[in-house]
Design an enzyme around this catalytic site. Structure first.
Site, mmCIF file in Angstrom:
data_model
loop_
_atom_site.group_PDB
_atom_site.id
_atom_site.type_symbol
_atom_site.label_atom_id
_atom_site.label_comp_id
_atom_site.label_asym_id
_atom_site.label_seq_id
_atom_site.Cartn_x
_atom_site.Cartn_y
_atom_site.Cartn_z
ATOM 1 N N PHE A 90 0.884 -1.294 0.196
ATOM 2 C CA PHE A 90 -0.116 -0.026 -0.030
ATOM 3 C C PHE A 90 1.081 1.209 0.309
ATOM 4 O O PHE A 90 2.069 1.307 0.403
ATOM 5 C CB PHE A 90 -1.146 0.138 1.651
ATOM 6 C CG PHE A 90 -1.604 1.285 1.669
ATOM 7 C CD1 PHE A 90 -2.893 1.084 0.649
ATOM 8 C CD2 PHE A 90 -1.747 2.562 2.005
ATOM 9 C CE1 PHE A 90 -3.853 2.067 0.904
ATOM 10 C CE2 PHE A 90 -2.519 3.548 2.883
ATOM 11 C CZ PHE A 90 -3.518 3.333 1.991
ATOM 12 N N ASN A 195 -3.556 2.144 10.822
ATOM 13 C CA ASN A 195 -4.047 1.759 9.311
ATOM 14 C C ASN A 195 -4.232 0.346 8.698
ATOM 15 O O ASN A 195 -3.815 -0.492 7.788
ATOM 16 C CB ASN A 195 -3.373 2.777 8.609
ATOM 17 C CG ASN A 195 -4.286 2.671 7.461
ATOM 18 O OD1 ASN A 195 -5.477 3.082 6.998
ATOM 19 N ND2 ASN A 195 -3.300 4.042 6.521
ATOM 20 N N PRO A 196 -5.717 0.297 8.959
ATOM 21 C CA PRO A 196 -5.855 -1.485 8.187
ATOM 22 C C PRO A 196 -6.677 -1.485 6.817
ATOM 23 O O PRO A 196 -7.275 0.003 7.010
ATOM 24 C CB PRO A 196 -6.309 -2.013 9.715
ATOM 25 C CG PRO A 196 -7.391 -0.389 10.136
ATOM 26 C CD PRO A 196 -6.480 0.445 9.772
HETATM 27 C C1 LIG Z 1 -4.532 -0.123 4.468
HETATM 28 S S1 LIG Z 1 -2.219 -0.432 4.664
HETATM 29 C C2 LIG Z 1 -2.032 0.197 5.010
HETATM 30 C C3 LIG Z 1 -0.455 -0.115 6.075
HETATM 31 C C4 LIG Z 1 0.500 0.819 6.297
HETATM 32 N N1 LIG Z 1 -0.152 1.337 7.421
HETATM 33 C C5 LIG Z 1 -0.043 2.874 5.787
HETATM 34 O O1 LIG Z 1 -0.813 2.853 6.660
HETATM 35 O O2 LIG Z 1 0.293 2.995 4.946
HETATM 36 C C6 LIG Z 1 -3.170 -1.976 5.181
HETATM 37 C C7 LIG Z 1 -1.532 -3.060 5.887
HETATM 38 O O3 LIG Z 1 -2.896 -3.979 6.789
HETATM 39 C C8 LIG Z 1 -1.936 -5.289 6.456
HETATM 40 N N2 LIG Z 1 -3.210 -6.523 6.761
HETATM 41 C C9 LIG Z 1 -4.326 -6.721 5.662
HETATM 42 N N3 LIG Z 1 -4.948 -7.953 6.326
HETATM 43 C C10 LIG Z 1 -4.058 -8.069 8.154
HETATM 44 C C11 LIG Z 1 -3.511 -8.956 9.293
HETATM 45 N N4 LIG Z 1 -5.361 -10.043 9.268
HETATM 46 N N5 LIG Z 1 -2.764 -8.668 9.670
HETATM 47 C C12 LIG Z 1 -1.428 -7.962 10.157
HETATM 48 N N6 LIG Z 1 -1.968 -6.955 8.773
HETATM 49 C C13 LIG Z 1 -2.960 -7.170 7.193
HETATM 50 C C14 LIG Z 1 -1.617 -5.277 4.333
HETATM 51 O O4 LIG Z 1 -1.732 -6.286 3.769
HETATM 52 C C15 LIG Z 1 -1.865 -3.532 4.590
HETATM 53 O O5 LIG Z 1 -0.301 -3.560 3.957
#
Ligand SMILES: C[S@@+](CC[C@H](N)C(=O)[O-])C[C@H]1O[C@@H](n2cnc3c(N)ncnc32)[C@H](O)[C@@H]1O
Length: 307
Positions: A90, A195-196
């Site tokens: 992302f 930030n999920p």
């Molecule tokens: C919206 S992106 C945000 C990334 C970063 N925090 C940012 O603000 O740029 C969400 C991230 O959560 C990860 N992700 C999705 N489901 C997850 C889970 N169950 N546990 C850990 N990471 C997860 C995704 O791979 C992605 O990298």
């Protein structure tokens, strides 16, 4: 061909294809290929044939399938940092900056005892975790990410920032919705930031996003809460009493996320926050209770792995 003429030509093609910020993007591409800062373009040497070919290739990729400019450049500006990004991760967004500022303001002041413990759930490129580690060298910052490609970028950025002198992150490969994740930190964390993936399932997104950024980073189920809801429970388990939670959300789901945090039962002072454009953007709350009031961790839950 003079660099300024190359920029003009690239900007013309980008604009004709409907790319926003065509001039800036043309400057960024030309500066990237020439290996100079954008501000140095007016005084740059003429662009040679191989430079022109590379600029044409990048402009064509931007036009043909809307590859995000950050993927083409391999970098994204993220608050005070410049991070490596590319396919599989992302791209950090400016609106997340306010959540970082909020979390930094909530941390115990430096100098009083051991530094704070911070956890970034769903870390992606590492932007939240790395910004906090940069601003607070005394903090022990843990970053949790589930997906392998994103983990590769996270580790790369963590290594870059550590080499630049920031306090190294502790990177964990694991599921932020797993109640057993980071069991060793249970009840000891000063701030959980996240930030999920939170967009309610849709096809109505720009081609740059829908066609390139991983769906696992974007979507939070039909209502946008599929990851946030269990993640709030995980955060409640990790945080010490008085600890701070900050979770970003879709602009349509602020009230729902606040309700999820309230319904979790172990948070008080639940507040909704807007971004600089006035859109609902993140929810904060404070962990209630005494240090000993936690339910015992179920020994059968899987413990997240730490690599
Ligand atoms: C919206 S992106 C945000 C990334 C970063 N925090 C940012 O603000 O740029 C969400 C991230 O959560 C990860 N992700 C999705 N489901 C997850 C889970 N169950 N546990 C850990 N990471 C997860 C995704 O791979 C992605 O990298």
């Amino acid at each position: 061909m003079p660099a300024t003429a190359v920029v003009r030509s690239a900007a013309h093609d980008l604009r004709a294809a409907g790319v926003d910020s065509a001039v800036v993007e043309a400057q960024l591409i030309c500066a990237h290929v020439l290996g100079i800062d954008r501000s140095a373009l007016p005084l740059a040497d003429a662009v040679d044939a191989s430079g022109l070919a590379e600029i044409d290739r990048m402009v064509a990729a931007r036009i043909a399938d809307r590859t995000p400019i950050q993927y083409l450049l391999g970098r994204a500006v993220s608050g005070r940092l410049d991070l490596a990004v590319g396919p599989g991760v992302f791209i950090p967004r400016p609106e997340t900056e306010l959540l970082v500022e909020d979390a930094l303001a909530a941390l115990p002041a430096p100098g009083d005892g051991p530094g704070p413990v911070v956890v970034d759930l769903c870390a992606g490129s590492g932007t939240l975790a790395l910004e906090i580690a940069h601003a607070r060298p005394d903090a022990r910052v843990h970053a949790v990410e589930l997906h392998d490609q994103a983990l590769d970028w996270l580790r790369r950025n963590a290594a870059e920032r550590a080499a630049a002198g920031d306090t190294p992150l502790v990177v964990h490969s694991g599921d932020a919705t797993d109640p057993g994740i980071l069991a060793e930190l249970r009840g000891r964390v000063d701030a959980v930031v996240s930030n999920p993936p939170y967009i309610p399932r849709t096809d109505d997104l720009p081609a740059e996003v829908l066609g390139h950024e991983p769906a696992t980073a974007l979507f939070g189920g039909v209502d946008g809460l599929a990851v946030i809801t269990p993640l709030v429970g995980v955060a409640a388990g990790l945080l010490a009493p008085g600890g701070h939670l900050a979770v970003e959300h879709d602009e349509e789901t602020g009230a729902s996320v606040a309700s999820v945090v309230e319904a979790q039962g172990r948070f008080g002072t639940v507040e909704q926050h807007t971004d600089l454009a006035g859109r609902p953007r993140f929810v904060t709350a404070t962990r209630l209770g005494d240090r000993d009031d936690d339910d015992e961790l179920d020994p059968t839950v899987r413990k997240g792995t730490t690599r």
